[in-house]
Design a protein around this motif. Structure first.
Motif, mmCIF file in Angstrom:
data_model
loop_
_atom_site.group_PDB
_atom_site.id
_atom_site.type_symbol
_atom_site.label_atom_id
_atom_site.label_comp_id
_atom_site.label_asym_id
_atom_site.label_seq_id
_atom_site.Cartn_x
_atom_site.Cartn_y
_atom_site.Cartn_z
ATOM 1 N N GLU A 66 0.843 -1.208 0.000
ATOM 2 C CA GLU A 66 0.000 0.000 0.000
ATOM 3 C C GLU A 66 0.875 1.255 0.000
ATOM 4 O O GLU A 66 1.898 1.310 0.684
ATOM 5 C CB GLU A 66 -0.947 -0.029 1.213
ATOM 6 N N ASP A 101 -5.554 -12.015 -1.143
ATOM 7 C CA ASP A 101 -5.206 -10.606 -0.923
ATOM 8 C C ASP A 101 -3.805 -10.483 -0.325
ATOM 9 O O ASP A 101 -3.599 -9.833 0.702
ATOM 10 C CB ASP A 101 -6.260 -9.887 -0.066
ATOM 11 N N THR A 104 -2.119 -5.422 -2.127
ATOM 12 C CA THR A 104 -3.138 -4.419 -2.469
ATOM 13 C C THR A 104 -2.763 -3.871 -3.839
ATOM 14 O O THR A 104 -2.016 -2.901 -3.971
ATOM 15 C CB THR A 104 -3.189 -3.292 -1.413
ATOM 16 N N GLU A 106 -4.106 -2.231 -6.172
ATOM 17 C CA GLU A 106 -4.469 -0.886 -6.624
ATOM 18 C C GLU A 106 -3.285 0.077 -6.552
ATOM 19 O O GLU A 106 -3.235 1.070 -7.259
ATOM 20 C CB GLU A 106 -5.583 -0.297 -5.741
ATOM 21 N N ASN A 107 -2.365 -0.209 -5.636
ATOM 22 C CA ASN A 107 -1.278 0.729 -5.370
ATOM 23 C C ASN A 107 0.039 0.341 -6.027
ATOM 24 O O ASN A 107 1.049 1.007 -5.816
ATOM 25 C CB ASN A 107 -1.033 0.849 -3.850
ATOM 26 N N SER A 113 5.560 -4.813 -9.444
ATOM 27 C CA SER A 113 4.511 -5.287 -8.525
ATOM 28 C C SER A 113 4.823 -6.655 -7.937
ATOM 29 O O SER A 113 4.542 -6.908 -6.763
ATOM 30 C CB SER A 113 3.151 -5.298 -9.227
ATOM 31 N N HIS A 138 -8.043 -8.177 -4.470
ATOM 32 C CA HIS A 138 -7.004 -7.137 -4.562
ATOM 33 C C HIS A 138 -5.754 -7.616 -5.303
ATOM 34 O O HIS A 138 -4.874 -6.813 -5.592
ATOM 35 C CB HIS A 138 -6.637 -6.629 -3.171
ATOM 36 N N GLU A 141 -5.610 -6.496 -10.393
ATOM 37 C CA GLU A 141 -5.753 -5.046 -10.582
ATOM 38 C C GLU A 141 -5.023 -4.680 -11.865
ATOM 39 O O GLU A 141 -4.323 -5.522 -12.441
ATOM 40 C CB GLU A 141 -5.160 -4.288 -9.382
ATOM 41 N N GLY A 201 -11.901 -8.280 -8.299
ATOM 42 C CA GLY A 201 -10.980 -7.199 -8.616
ATOM 43 C C GLY A 201 -11.194 -6.686 -10.029
ATOM 44 O O GLY A 201 -12.325 -6.680 -10.535
ATOM 45 N N PHE A 202 -10.099 -6.301 -10.694
ATOM 46 C CA PHE A 202 -10.195 -5.654 -12.002
ATOM 47 C C PHE A 202 -9.212 -6.272 -12.984
ATOM 48 O O PHE A 202 -8.183 -6.811 -12.593
ATOM 49 C CB PHE A 202 -9.952 -4.145 -11.851
ATOM 50 N N SER A 208 -9.249 -0.939 -17.555
ATOM 51 C CA SER A 208 -9.543 -2.077 -16.700
ATOM 52 C C SER A 208 -11.030 -2.111 -16.333
ATOM 53 O O SER A 208 -11.642 -1.076 -16.080
ATOM 54 C CB SER A 208 -8.685 -1.910 -15.448
#
Ligand SMILES: *[C@@H]1O[C@H](CO)[C@@H](O)[C@H](O)[C@H]1NC(C)=O
Ligand SMILES: *[C@@H]1O[C@H](CO)[C@@H](O)[C@H](O)[C@H]1NC(C)=O
Ligand SMILES: *[C@@H]1O[C@H](CO)[C@@H](O)[C@H](O)[C@H]1NC(C)=O
Ligand SMILES: *[C@@H]1O[C@H](CO)[C@@H](O)[C@H](O)[C@H]1NC(C)=O
Ligand SMILES: *[C@@H]1O[C@H](CO)[C@@H](O)[C@H](O)[C@H]1NC(C)=O
Ligand SMILES: *[C@@H]1O[C@H](CO)[C@@H](O)[C@H](O)[C@H]1NC(C)=O
Length: 385
Positions: A66, A101, A104, A106-107, A113, A138, A141, A201-202, A208
């Motif tokens: 995060e 998860d 995270t 998204e960040n 990553s 999560h 993403e 999630g995405f 996305s």
């Protein structure tokens, strides 16, 4: 095209298993050879201890990565790593599950990553405890996918037992469906751990969009082919116990929260389940889409001791799901990342088999970081009767 072909071959394999059960003389089986049912030929065999026990520690919702551009984000990961090291040293489990998860997403940034996976597995590599992972909403993403995390984990963790499902199984964004088995000695496996990918999630990349948030129905077909192959290779299903892990709880759990009795079903119950708390509930148009998975898991897998999920950080309870007569348990939120609230704390769920007998119950409880334990229950035929 290739994926469709594989699904068809699996379906043919299932038919042949059925046929060979009806006519034991013929040897038509294409799926269930010993070789195909030993997916870990180069890894250590996972065995019960000499005294007949087997202990699993579940870390859930670690939420690494995060706000890497702030001080507090990386500090959360330092705290989560400290928790992992402390708990692993104290509990000395035989197997560890990371129940979704991990990151995270998204960040995170595309270019680095998966380096978060290196950080997460480092404490496990250090103590050389076998483990495997499920993945959560999560972990899908724009800059990370379940697939990316699985490949990286396989590359950097020698004792990772995480696998990819065969092509065509799992649906879009859900490749993490597999099983791991434990033995007593050199005999047939006596415990099978099942891991399912509830996606969510995405989708990756630019533009996305939201992903399906349930275990895809192709997994139901795969459960049928795998259990049939196991029965052929290892003998009757009644000789094996099973435990299942999936990040997002099945949707049938949601209405059961109203029936909780804190004496009978102990553990934190601070997270009221609502939209998105269980599978296929983010969009009403998808209601019930995890039914194929839930039906097949419960009809094909015998001696299923429990189904264990994370996702809802404020819940720790177990409950018996009446339609399938199977016990469900929440994990314990382990990571300093991810949403939390005063008094929820961080910790793990421990699971101990006291015997390799496939029908004997197991003990499970929550252990907080500071060593306090709570919500201890024995999951067996008497639980919640
Ligand atoms: C089995 O052995 C482990 C350590 O090897 C020990 O922690 C556990 O208490 C033992 N359990 C029983 C029931 O003897
Ligand atoms: C990834 O790269 C970003 C941007 O350069 C940086 O802020 C972050 O700390 C890096 N994350 C990791 C896990 O290396
Ligand atoms: C994904 O990574 C790219 C570059 O690495 C970055 O510009 C973008 O902000 C990231 N996306 C998100 C949603 O953080
Ligand atoms: C994303 O959508 C924008 C606007 O519709 C479009 O211009 C762009 O090409 C799309 N990018 C990708 C990678 O599809
Ligand atoms: C809750 O469970 C306990 C223990 O099983 C039982 O004694 C008690 O009557 C239950 N309470 C309610 C309200 O059902
Ligand atoms: C551990 O934390 C819990 C929850 O905050 C608290 O109730 C308990 O007293 C603590 N135990 C110790 C030994 O500090």
């Amino acid at each position: 095209m290739k994926a469709e072909l594989v699904v068809q071959l699996l379906a043919i394999g299932l038919a042949l298993v059925g046929a060979s059960n009806a006519a034991p003389a013929s040897r038509q089986l294409t799926l269930g050879t010993d070789t195909s049912l030993d997916p870990y030929p180069t890894k250590p065999r996972i065995v019960f201890r000499e005294n007949g026990t087997f202990k699993i520690t579940v870390f859930s919702d670690l939420h690494f990565g995060e706000n890497p551009w702030d001080a507090w984000g990386p500090q959360q990961d330092v705290n989560s790593i400290a928790l992992m090291k402390l708990v692993l040293a104290d509990e000395a489990p035989d197997y560890v599950v990371l129940n979704g998860d991990l990151i995270t997403g998204e960040n995170t940034f595309r270019e680095n990553s998966t380096s978060l996976i290196d950080e997460i597995v480092a404490p496990l590599n250090a103590v050389q405890i076998p483990f495997s992972s499920t993945h959560g909403n999560h972990d899908n993403e724009p800059n990370i996918t379940h697939y990316d995390e699985i490949i990286r984990e396989q590359e950097v963790a020698p004792l990772s037992y995480t696998r990819l499902a065969p092509p065509g199984v799992g649906g879009y964004g859900g490749p993490g469906n597999y099983w791991v088995y434990e033995k007593v000695t050199d005999g047939a496996p006596i415990l099978v751990l099942w891991f399912f990918d509830s996606r969510g999630g995405f989708s990756p990349g630019a533009n996305s969009t939201a992903m399906p948030d349930w275990v895809d129905s192709t997994v139901a077909t795969w459960i049928q082919t795998e259990t049939a192959a196991m029965n052929t290779a290892w003998g009757p299903a009644e000789n094996r116990g099973a435990l299942a892990f999936v990040h997002i709880p099945p949707h049938v759990i949601q209405p059961l929260q109203a029936d909780l009795n804190s004496t009978r079903d102990p553990g934190l119950n601070a997270d009221i389940l609502g939209q998105g708390s269980t599978q296929a509930t983010t969009d009403p148009a998808n209601a019930g889409k995890d039914d194929d998975f839930w039906q097949t898991l419960n009809s094909e897998v015998q001696n299923l001791h429990a189904v264990i999920s994370g996702h809802d950080h404020g819940n720790e309870w177990c409950i018996r799901e009446p339609t399938k007569n199977v016990i469900f348990c929440f994990d314990k939120h382990s990571g300093y990342g991810g949403y939390s609230s005063t008094g929820w704390d961080h910790g793990v769920r421990n699971i101990v088999f006291s015997s390799p007998s496939p029908t004997q119950g197991l003990d499970t409880w929550i252990r907080l970081e500071n060593g306090t334990t709570r919500a201890r229950v024995t999951l067996d035929g008497n639980y919640m009767r």
